[in-house]
Structures are given as C-alpha cells and as structure tokens.
Write a protein that holds these residues in place. Structure first.
Motif, mmCIF file in Angstrom:
data_model
loop_
_atom_site.group_PDB
_atom_site.id
_atom_site.type_symbol
_atom_site.label_atom_id
_atom_site.label_comp_id
_atom_site.label_asym_id
_atom_site.label_seq_id
_atom_site.Cartn_x
_atom_site.Cartn_y
_atom_site.Cartn_z
ATOM 1 N N HIS A 1 0.867 -1.301 -0.112
ATOM 2 C CA HIS A 1 0.049 0.086 0.049
ATOM 3 C C HIS A 1 0.808 1.307 -0.024
ATOM 4 C CE1 HIS A 1 -3.527 -2.321 0.321
ATOM 5 N NE2 HIS A 1 -2.924 -3.020 1.404
ATOM 6 N N ASP A 2 2.234 0.862 -0.302
ATOM 7 C CA ASP A 2 3.057 2.322 -0.051
ATOM 8 C C ASP A 2 3.100 2.949 -1.391
ATOM 9 O OD1 ASP A 2 5.067 4.124 0.035
ATOM 10 O OD2 ASP A 2 6.433 2.853 1.232
ATOM 11 N N LYS A 3 2.165 3.684 -1.639
ATOM 12 C CA LYS A 3 1.984 4.213 -3.131
ATOM 13 C C LYS A 3 3.023 5.055 -3.500
ATOM 14 C CE LYS A 3 -3.070 4.262 -4.082
ATOM 15 N NZ LYS A 3 -4.018 4.830 -3.320
ATOM 16 N N GLU A 4 3.686 5.804 -2.412
ATOM 17 C CA GLU A 4 4.799 6.725 -2.687
ATOM 18 C C GLU A 4 5.991 5.985 -3.478
ATOM 19 O OE1 GLU A 4 7.329 10.134 -0.348
ATOM 20 O OE2 GLU A 4 5.148 9.883 -0.047
ATOM 21 N N ARG A 5 6.340 4.792 -2.673
ATOM 22 C CA ARG A 5 7.501 3.924 -3.061
ATOM 23 C C ARG A 5 7.401 3.318 -4.284
ATOM 24 N NH1 ARG A 5 10.579 0.844 1.017
ATOM 25 N NH2 ARG A 5 12.327 0.890 -0.537
ATOM 26 N N ARG A 6 6.040 2.819 -4.334
ATOM 27 C CA ARG A 6 5.655 2.074 -5.569
ATOM 28 C C ARG A 6 5.908 3.103 -7.009
ATOM 29 N NH1 ARG A 6 2.190 -2.853 -4.488
ATOM 30 N NH2 ARG A 6 1.685 -2.776 -6.655
ATOM 31 N N GLN A 7 5.278 4.111 -6.779
ATOM 32 C CA GLN A 7 5.382 5.070 -7.832
ATOM 33 C C GLN A 7 6.910 5.531 -8.069
ATOM 34 O OE1 GLN A 7 3.668 6.625 -10.051
ATOM 35 N NE2 GLN A 7 4.107 8.706 -10.306
ATOM 36 N N ASP A 8 7.491 5.680 -7.098
ATOM 37 C CA ASP A 8 9.141 5.909 -6.986
ATOM 38 C C ASP A 8 9.912 4.741 -7.865
ATOM 39 O OD1 ASP A 8 10.498 7.922 -5.858
ATOM 40 O OD2 ASP A 8 11.792 6.286 -5.005
ATOM 41 N N TRP A 9 9.517 3.633 -7.672
ATOM 42 C CA TRP A 9 9.711 2.405 -8.460
ATOM 43 C C TRP A 9 9.746 2.430 -9.947
ATOM 44 C CZ3 TRP A 9 13.544 -1.388 -7.763
ATOM 45 C CH2 TRP A 9 13.409 -2.381 -8.594
ATOM 46 N N VAL A 10 8.264 2.664 -10.228
ATOM 47 C CA VAL A 10 8.003 2.818 -11.619
ATOM 48 C C VAL A 10 8.625 4.187 -12.416
ATOM 49 C CG1 VAL A 10 6.006 3.648 -13.220
ATOM 50 C CG2 VAL A 10 5.505 1.948 -11.149
ATOM 51 N N MET A 11 8.982 5.181 -11.511
ATOM 52 C CA MET A 11 9.852 6.343 -12.261
ATOM 53 C C MET A 11 11.163 6.034 -12.283
ATOM 54 S SD MET A 11 7.206 8.386 -12.833
ATOM 55 C CE MET A 11 8.214 9.409 -13.707
ATOM 56 N N ARG A 12 11.811 5.250 -11.475
ATOM 57 C CA ARG A 12 12.999 4.470 -11.782
ATOM 58 C C ARG A 12 13.354 3.862 -13.159
ATOM 59 N NH1 ARG A 12 17.172 3.285 -8.340
ATOM 60 N NH2 ARG A 12 17.829 1.748 -9.454
#
Ligand SMILES: Cc1cc2nc3c(=O)[nH]c(=O)nc-3n(C[C@H](O)[C@H](O)[C@H](O)COP(=O)(O)O)c2cc1C
Length: 225
Positions: A106-117
């Motif tokens: 549920h950690d949307k921020e870190r998931r988004q971070d991974w996608v941006m990586r």
C-alpha cells in the motif's frame, strides 16, 4: 565464463554503479550480439547506444511526459494488458522485486518511485535502443530475430561482469527517444536495454525470477521408441 553458467546466472539488473562503460567494450559485446541467427540472414536490427547527455535528455523527457500524464507511445503494435497465467507471472515478479526492496503493497509513494526509476532506465550509465527495419514492421519474424540478438547482447554483457535489463519502460515515450537519438525514419523502436556495472548493494539485483518446469514448457513425442 561458460555459456551454461551465463544463461543460468543471468538476471535482470536494475541498480548500477556510476562507473562508465567504455565504447570499446560495448563494441565487443555488440559484435557478439550481431552473430545472432536471423531469418534468411536478414539481420533486421539497428542499435543506438546512448550515454551521458543524450541519455539524460531521454530520462528527463520520459519522466516529464509520464508525470505530465502523456499516454505511453510505443512504435510497435500496442498490446492489451496481460491476463490469466501471464498476469499471474507478471504479479509474481513484481511481488518478488517489491519484497526485496521492502516496498509495501500500500506504499503508493515508493511504488510510484520504483515505476519512475524504470522510466529513467534505472539510472543505468548506458542505454541501448533496439530498433529494426520499418519495412519489416508487420513481419513477426523480424521481431523474433531482433529478440534473439538482444538476448545475445545481454548474455555477452553478463559474461563480462556487466548487468542489464531489457525494458519497455525506457522507450515508453518513444517520440522523445526518436528525437534525442535522431533515429532514422526507416527504423522502428522495439525496446531498449539499460546496461552498466551492477551495484552489489542494490537488493533487487539478487532477485531470481521463477520459471515453469521443463515438463510444463515442452512436449516430447516419439522418444519412447
Ligand atoms: C521485452 C522485455 C521488456 C521488459 N520490460 C521491462 C520493464 O519495462 N521494466 C522492468 O523492470 N523489467 C522489464 N523486463 C525484464 C523482465 O521483467 C524480466 O526479464 C523477467 O521478469 C524475468 O526476470 P530475469 O530477467 O531476472 O530472469 C523486460 C523484459 C523483456 C524481455
């Protein structure tokens, strides 16, 4: 490195050191990849190898457009979302990677971070943009041939201690890549390979993706006499 060892040990690398990769070494690897078989020896592929400022421009353009809500723009036929067993495998590898990285569901921020990586091609020092001849756009065999070459490239890199991840994310905004790399009109962008020296401290680099057993992928007929 023996070929079985390279095939067995290779895995996608998504964390790299800042150490540059020399053009000479990349040429050596591409020379090997070029030995791939192709239908009628057509060799339909073209590679554009980016580092430094051009690669930074691609990263910036990709990131800005993705964050700005520009829909992904690929040059090969767009595929529907995976379903069934394909979707299951897609989820399985995502779970393995997120678990390794300690990214909670549920950690949307870190998931988004991974996608941006991913859209930054995992900050790799090199990106190999893989293209093929536009005249063969609808010829599936050309896609097959280019894939065979790409796997050879990744294995040749691996056997030299380099890590790579073939990735669609890096060319998700293909117009950016086309403009920055000045891709000729008679070529189509198929995918790209982020490449560099693996960062041993990046935990996702240790993830070993699972495979179906041979009995589920191959049938043998006529072997029992
Ligand atoms: C055509 C293709 C596109 C891929 N695109 C991505 C991508 O956009 N992002 C990513 O993290 N990995 C991508 N991958 C890597 C796959 O996720 C990876 O190969 C698969 O999970 C198996 O893991 P392994 O390479 O470590 O054996 C891609 C692989 C291929 C062959």
């Amino acid at each position: 490195m023996n070929i079985d060892q390279a095939i067995k040990d290779r895995r996608s690398i998504r964390g790299f050191t800042d150490e540059p990769v020399s053009q000479e070494l990349l040429e050596e690897i591409i020379e090997l990849a070029n030995r791939a078989p192709s239908s009628m020896n057509t060799q339909p592929w073209h590679l554009h190898v980016l580092t430094g400022e051009p690669l930074e421009q691609v990263r910036r353009g990709n990131t800005e457009r993705m964050l700005g809500g520009v829909p992904p723009s690929r040059e090969i036929e767009d595929y529907a979302a995976y379903e069934g067993e394909h979707r299951d495998r897609q989820i399985e590898i995502a779970v393995q990677l997120f678990e390794a990285m300690g990214i909670e569901r549920h950690d949307k921020e870190r998931r988004q971070d991974w996608v941006m990586r991913g859209f930054r091609q995992f900050d790799a020092p090199v990106s190999v943009v893989v293209c093929f001849d536009r005249s063969l756009l609808t010829n599936t065999i050309a896609h097959f041939d280019t894939g065979a070459m790409t796997y050879g490239l990744v294995l040749a890199a691996w056997s030299r201690g380099l890590g790579a991840v073939i990735n669609g994310q890096g060319i998700m905004q293909s117009p950016v890549v086309r403009e920055v790399a000045n891709i000729p009109d008679d070529q189509v962008i198929l995918t790209c390979v982020a490449l560099g020296w693996p960062d041993d401290n990046f935990v996702a680099n240790s993830v070993v993706s699972r495979r179906r057993p041979t009995a589920n992928t191959a049938r043998f007929l006529g072997f029992d006499g």
